[in-house]
Design an enzyme around this catalytic site. Sequence first.
Site, PDB file in Angstrom:
ATOM      1  N   THR A  15      10.505   5.879  22.950  1.00 22.92           N
ATOM      2  CA  THR A  15       9.450   4.872  22.835  1.00 22.92           C
ATOM      3  C   THR A  15      10.000   3.456  22.769  1.00 22.92           C
ATOM      4  OG1 THR A  15       8.024   6.464  21.698  1.00 22.92           O
ATOM      5  CG2 THR A  15       7.472   4.137  21.439  1.00 22.92           C
ATOM      6  N   ASP A  59      12.622  11.409  27.785  1.00 26.78           N
ATOM      7  CA  ASP A  59      11.761  11.696  26.641  1.00 26.78           C
ATOM      8  C   ASP A  59      12.525  12.689  25.776  1.00 26.78           C
ATOM      9  OD1 ASP A  59       9.771  13.243  25.017  1.00 26.78           O
ATOM     10  OD2 ASP A  59       8.360  11.888  26.009  1.00 26.78           O
ATOM     11  N   THR A 167      15.038  14.857   8.706  1.00 33.70           N
ATOM     12  CA  THR A 167      13.944  15.587   9.351  1.00 33.70           C
ATOM     13  C   THR A 167      12.842  14.594   9.671  1.00 33.70           C
ATOM     14  OG1 THR A 167      14.386  17.626   8.114  1.00 33.70           O
ATOM     15  CG2 THR A 167      12.186  17.390   9.040  1.00 33.70           C
TER      16      THR A 167
END
Length: 341
Positions: A15, A59, A167
């Site tokens: 992104t 991605d 995480t």
Amino acid sequence: MKNRSKILLIYTGGTIGMIKDYKTGVLRAFDFDKLLMRIPELSHLDCEIDTYAFEDPLDSSNMDPDHWVRIASLVEEHYKQYDGFVVLHGSDTMSYSASVLSFMLENLAKPVILTGSQLPIGDLRTDAKENLITAIEIASLKKNGRSVIREVCLYFEYKLYRGNRTTKINAEHFEAFASMNFPPLAESGVHLKVNHQYLLPTSKKPLKVHKELDNRIAVIKLFPGITRSVIAALMLHAEVRAVILETYGAGNAPTSTWFTELIEEAIAQGKHVVNVTQCSGGSVMMGHYETSSHLKRLKVINGKDITTEAAVAKLMYLLGQGVGPKVFKTIFETSLRGEMV
């Protein structure tokens, strides 16, 4: 003039390097050179920045072992030329990449910091600028001519974490990552505070890059009502060499005869079975409750407080190194890169 740090910025995709097509609302990658043009503040950092971009931005949902080898190889190829590396990466699999790179880059004496963003860099409220600027600033930190950070890290929303302890916990908030079982290595506020007591000790050995990864792994998340046939299909599959069991609480699992027999059969076939808690934080303590005593008796590998992401990475690494069955359990249960207690 003092010796300025040289940083290599590696853009893999994600992104942070996207712009929005306001007609369709779809995000698409743009020329990496324009990423630096959008952050003139980078010129104020006391370091030199060079860039390398994947020709086809990725991605992170498409990240795989071949891409990890490519990133590790870039670090290896440019290791002597640069004082630190910042890897721009999509957030979805960033914890997996940070974990596996920590095992691939043995004896690392320079920072490799992964970062990204939740919003594209061109958005009004983007988190991309702060994440990128501070990640580079941290990567350039030196003391007595040596890098302060000497491990693979993940920087996001004002905190630097050990990469293999992280995480992704949120898909909407800027605070996308957590390190539930280990404190931040550094925190960014008015001042940049490094928590030196938590950093890995410096290795005096030369960098060794491991490029053999074996991904013949299955992850089984237990749930009440899971059937024998489902577990058997994964655990006993001919292609599977290791299984991560995401168990309940402190490492607890069903005591049904069929469940125990499946694990026995898998281990008899030479497969490695690792017990990891499915809780966000905490540790596996096999034998603490009756519902984990059978796993301890079967010599299931104790994942302790390792994350599932790091367990996947560690298994790929150890299997790729051809670690023998007699020492595999002992080595997995030993902290190699600060990934577990």
